[in-house]
Design a protein around this motif. Structure first.
Motif, PDB file in Angstrom:
ATOM      1  N   ALA A   6      17.147 -37.344   3.585  1.00  0.00           N
ATOM      2  CA  ALA A   6      15.860 -37.177   2.910  1.00  0.00           C
ATOM      3  C   ALA A   6      15.046 -38.459   3.006  1.00  0.00           C
ATOM      4  O   ALA A   6      15.553 -39.554   2.771  1.00  0.00           O
ATOM      5  CB  ALA A   6      16.084 -36.804   1.450  1.00  0.00           C
ATOM      6  N   TYR A   8      12.029 -40.361   1.373  1.00  0.00           N
ATOM      7  CA  TYR A   8      11.160 -40.435   0.198  1.00  0.00           C
ATOM      8  C   TYR A   8       9.937 -41.284   0.523  1.00  0.00           C
ATOM      9  O   TYR A   8       9.973 -42.152   1.403  1.00  0.00           O
ATOM     10  CB  TYR A   8      11.919 -41.038  -0.982  1.00  0.00           C
ATOM     11  CG  TYR A   8      13.007 -40.144  -1.528  1.00  0.00           C
ATOM     12  CD1 TYR A   8      12.733 -39.213  -2.521  1.00  0.00           C
ATOM     13  CD2 TYR A   8      14.311 -40.235  -1.037  1.00  0.00           C
ATOM     14  CE1 TYR A   8      13.726 -38.386  -3.017  1.00  0.00           C
ATOM     15  CE2 TYR A   8      15.318 -39.410  -1.528  1.00  0.00           C
ATOM     16  CZ  TYR A   8      15.017 -38.489  -2.515  1.00  0.00           C
ATOM     17  OH  TYR A   8      16.005 -37.667  -3.001  1.00  0.00           O
ATOM     18  N   ASP A   9       8.870 -41.031  -0.201  1.00  0.00           N
ATOM     19  CA  ASP A   9       7.730 -41.944  -0.104  1.00  0.00           C
ATOM     20  C   ASP A   9       8.104 -43.294  -0.699  1.00  0.00           C
ATOM     21  O   ASP A   9       7.800 -44.339  -0.125  1.00  0.00           O
ATOM     22  CB  ASP A   9       6.519 -41.370  -0.848  1.00  0.00           C
ATOM     23  CG  ASP A   9       5.985 -40.111  -0.202  1.00  0.00           C
ATOM     24  OD1 ASP A   9       5.942 -40.066   1.039  1.00  0.00           O
ATOM     25  OD2 ASP A   9       5.612 -39.180  -0.939  1.00  0.00           O
ATOM     26  N   ALA A  27       4.834 -40.852  -9.034  1.00  0.00           N
ATOM     27  CA  ALA A  27       5.004 -39.397  -9.009  1.00  0.00           C
ATOM     28  C   ALA A  27       3.737 -38.689  -9.473  1.00  0.00           C
ATOM     29  O   ALA A  27       3.378 -37.621  -8.957  1.00  0.00           O
ATOM     30  CB  ALA A  27       6.184 -38.998  -9.884  1.00  0.00           C
ATOM     31  N   LYS A  31       3.404 -38.697  -5.073  1.00  0.00           N
ATOM     32  CA  LYS A  31       4.396 -39.263  -4.167  1.00  0.00           C
ATOM     33  C   LYS A  31       5.778 -38.646  -4.406  1.00  0.00           C
ATOM     34  O   LYS A  31       6.105 -38.266  -5.528  1.00  0.00           O
ATOM     35  CB  LYS A  31       4.483 -40.787  -4.347  1.00  0.00           C
ATOM     36  CG  LYS A  31       3.173 -41.526  -4.122  1.00  0.00           C
ATOM     37  CD  LYS A  31       2.673 -41.370  -2.705  1.00  0.00           C
ATOM     38  CE  LYS A  31       1.389 -42.159  -2.475  1.00  0.00           C
ATOM     39  NZ  LYS A  31       0.840 -41.931  -1.118  1.00  0.00           N
ATOM     40  N   LYS A  32       6.548 -38.563  -3.352  1.00  0.00           N
ATOM     41  CA  LYS A  32       7.938 -38.136  -3.448  1.00  0.00           C
ATOM     42  C   LYS A  32       8.774 -39.367  -3.795  1.00  0.00           C
ATOM     43  O   LYS A  32       8.929 -40.268  -2.969  1.00  0.00           O
ATOM     44  CB  LYS A  32       8.408 -37.513  -2.135  1.00  0.00           C
ATOM     45  CG  LYS A  32       9.821 -36.943  -2.192  1.00  0.00           C
ATOM     46  CD  LYS A  32      10.224 -36.339  -0.840  1.00  0.00           C
ATOM     47  CE  LYS A  32      11.628 -35.765  -0.909  1.00  0.00           C
ATOM     48  NZ  LYS A  32      12.053 -35.200   0.402  1.00  0.00           N
ATOM     49  N   LEU A  34      12.194 -41.315  -5.657  1.00  0.00           N
ATOM     50  CA  LEU A  34      13.570 -41.338  -6.152  1.00  0.00           C
ATOM     51  C   LEU A  34      13.734 -42.561  -7.048  1.00  0.00           C
ATOM     52  O   LEU A  34      13.459 -43.688  -6.615  1.00  0.00           O
ATOM     53  CB  LEU A  34      14.563 -41.399  -4.988  1.00  0.00           C
ATOM     54  CG  LEU A  34      16.042 -41.632  -5.359  1.00  0.00           C
ATOM     55  CD1 LEU A  34      16.588 -40.487  -6.196  1.00  0.00           C
ATOM     56  CD2 LEU A  34      16.887 -41.830  -4.092  1.00  0.00           C
ATOM     57  N   THR A 162      10.110 -36.720 -14.101  1.00  0.00           N
ATOM     58  CA  THR A 162      10.768 -35.573 -13.474  1.00  0.00           C
ATOM     59  C   THR A 162       9.877 -34.330 -13.527  1.00  0.00           C
ATOM     60  O   THR A 162       9.915 -33.493 -12.616  1.00  0.00           O
ATOM     61  CB  THR A 162      12.125 -35.284 -14.138  1.00  0.00           C
ATOM     62  OG1 THR A 162      11.943 -35.031 -15.533  1.00  0.00           O
ATOM     63  CG2 THR A 162      13.064 -36.469 -13.965  1.00  0.00           C
ATOM     64  N   GLY A 165       7.799 -34.009 -10.629  1.00  0.00           N
ATOM     65  CA  GLY A 165       8.518 -33.772  -9.380  1.00  0.00           C
ATOM     66  C   GLY A 165       9.408 -34.902  -8.940  1.00  0.00           C
ATOM     67  O   GLY A 165      10.013 -34.825  -7.857  1.00  0.00           O
ATOM     68  N   GLY A 166       9.511 -35.957  -9.745  1.00  0.00           N
ATOM     69  CA  GLY A 166      10.365 -37.080  -9.380  1.00  0.00           C
ATOM     70  C   GLY A 166      11.841 -36.744  -9.492  1.00  0.00           C
ATOM     71  O   GLY A 166      12.253 -35.853 -10.250  1.00  0.00           O
ATOM     72  N   THR A 167      12.669 -37.464  -8.729  1.00  0.00           N
ATOM     73  CA  THR A 167      14.122 -37.293  -8.740  1.00  0.00           C
ATOM     74  C   THR A 167      14.759 -38.507  -9.388  1.00  0.00           C
ATOM     75  O   THR A 167      14.479 -39.648  -8.992  1.00  0.00           O
ATOM     76  CB  THR A 167      14.663 -37.130  -7.310  1.00  0.00           C
ATOM     77  OG1 THR A 167      14.036 -35.996  -6.696  1.00  0.00           O
ATOM     78  CG2 THR A 167      16.169 -36.937  -7.323  1.00  0.00           C
ATOM     79  N   TYR A 192      19.824 -43.624   1.406  1.00  0.00           N
ATOM     80  CA  TYR A 192      18.504 -42.986   1.318  1.00  0.00           C
ATOM     81  C   TYR A 192      17.500 -43.789   2.133  1.00  0.00           C
ATOM     82  O   TYR A 192      17.658 -45.006   2.321  1.00  0.00           O
ATOM     83  CB  TYR A 192      18.032 -42.915  -0.131  1.00  0.00           C
ATOM     84  CG  TYR A 192      19.022 -42.269  -1.073  1.00  0.00           C
ATOM     85  CD1 TYR A 192      19.122 -40.883  -1.153  1.00  0.00           C
ATOM     86  CD2 TYR A 192      19.838 -43.039  -1.889  1.00  0.00           C
ATOM     87  CE1 TYR A 192      20.023 -40.280  -2.017  1.00  0.00           C
ATOM     88  CE2 TYR A 192      20.739 -42.452  -2.756  1.00  0.00           C
ATOM     89  CZ  TYR A 192      20.837 -41.075  -2.823  1.00  0.00           C
ATOM     90  OH  TYR A 192      21.735 -40.492  -3.678  1.00  0.00           O
TER      91      TYR A 192
END
Length: 390
Positions: A6, A8-9, A27, A31-32, A34, A162, A165-167, A192
């Motif tokens: 994956a 991530y941004d 987020a 942005k994507k 983690l 979260t 959309g954050g992880t 990652y």
């Protein structure tokens, strides 16, 4: 070790208040992201745990006042987004014994039209009779300041992060960061990749900086929050409706650092009064007993005896926490001088919690290459010349 493909941004290392705010802001911009934390959440091993922190406009440095102009409404917005109330507006009393230092605070607040009062000793005694001050003392009263319920605010950032959309990964130790495009983050669980990496690892930041060829002046210290029992009959006077948060810098002229305190809002019948300094420590062994702790406790004891006749003269509860100090008490919020997509946000020197919303905004601007909102010169990595270099 598992491997992740994956991309991530942004990967943010460290889910304390600064890292969580950075992740939340990024987020929120789509942005994507983690966010990785080495300890199980919530935890008490870093600098962001506990029930309360002071928040205030009152700073002698105008660049901090400018950041706080944004922070107050940003904290309020987070309360709405999370459905949690964590700000208590009990005011902040900034006690000083030097006219010049008080005037710096007044000037900085006036520059941004922030409401405040400059109180002489007689004014302090009349407004806040639970404070015993000498005739030469004075104070700046910040009526819009108060306290933030720290654990609640930290959890709010993570919850809303979260939701955007954050992880969030906790219990995952970051072993190293490998620069490149993309950068790689190697953890105890996976590898990652991300377009950018933000290192907001508090007292563990120095390790990552060193491995990336960077020498930063970061010194973790053990600080000792203390709680003092209210004497019988004095309980009402020490609640947040009457007792403000305070910062007392009078000891600086005697070679010690400043004492701070908050009203009875944590443990029943106890007021928080502590010293804004401590002995150097290893963050992995913070709780080892150390004879150097005694002088920190003794300084606060003397302040309590001299200033607070309504409190018992011995601490009822003693805890521990970590500050990560820089030589000028300003954080590093800047890009790595060689690896443009690696950003540091660390070294907040014990006063960064209140600034977290603006720090997250500033880091998001660095990540996206936007024009900075704030004066970032005080936070540059290279400001110490040869002390912060490749």
């Amino acid at each position: 070790m598992a491997s992740s493909r994956a991309l991530y941004d942004v990967i943010v290392i460290g889910a304390g208040i600064e890292g969580s705010s950075c992740a939340y802001n990024l987020a929120k911009e789509g942005k994507k992201v983690l966010l990785i934390e080495q300890f199980p959440l919530p935890h008490i091993r870093g600098s962001s745990h506990g029930q309360s922190r002071i928040t205030r406009y009152a700073y002698s440095e105008a660049f901090y006042v400018r950041m706080m102009v944004d922070c107050f409404p940003m904290w309020a917005q987070l309360e709405k987004e999370s459905g949690k109330d964590f700000f208590i507006n009990c005011g902040v009393l900034d006690i000083r014994d030097r006219t010049a230092s008080a005037q710096k605070v007044v000037s900085s607040l006036s520059a941004y039209d922030i409401p405040h009062e400059h109180l002489l000793a007689r004014d302090i005694r009349r407004r806040f009779p639970m404070f015993n001050v000498s005739d030469k003392d004075q104070a700046i009263y910040d009526p819009n300041g108060g306290l933030i319920r720290a654990d609640t605010a930290l959890a709010a950032f993570q919850k809303v992060f979260t939701q955007f959309g954050g992880t969030l990964h906790d219990k995952e130790l970051v072993r190293n960061v490998k620069p490149g495009s993309p950068a790689k983050v190697v953890t105890s669980c996976s590898v990652y990749a991300a377009s950018s990496v933000v290192i907001a690892a508090g007292p563990w930041t120095g390790k990552f900086a060193s491995e990336l060829g960077l020498s930063l002046r970061l010194q973790p210290i053990k600080v000792i929050p203390m709680y003092w029992r209210i004497k019988p009959g004095q309980e009402e006077a020490h609640q947040s409706g009457k007792f403000p948060c305070f910062i007392d810098t009078r000891g600086e002229t005697k070679g010690s650092f400043h004492v701070y305190g908050l009203p009875c809002e944590e443990y029943p019948g106890l007021v928080k009064v502590a010293n804004h300094v401590g002995a150097p420590c290893n963050p992995n062994h913070r709780d080892l007993l150390d004879e150097d702790d005694s002088w920190v406790i003794d300084q606060v004891k003397q302040n309590v005896v001299d200033t607070f006749p309504g409190l018992e003269p011995e601490p009822a509860i003693i805890e521990s926490c970590i500050y990560t100090m820089t030589p000028d008490n300003n954080a590093y919020i800047d890009r790595h001088p060689k690896y443009n997509n690696i950003i540091f946000a660390a070294g907040f020197s014990g006063h960064g919690f209140k600034l977290a919303p603006a720090v997250g905004k500033a880091v998001a601007e660095l990540v996206t290459g936007r024009e900075p909102t704030y004066n970032m010169k005080p936070f540059k990595i290279g400001r110490f010349d040869t002390l912060a270099k490749l």
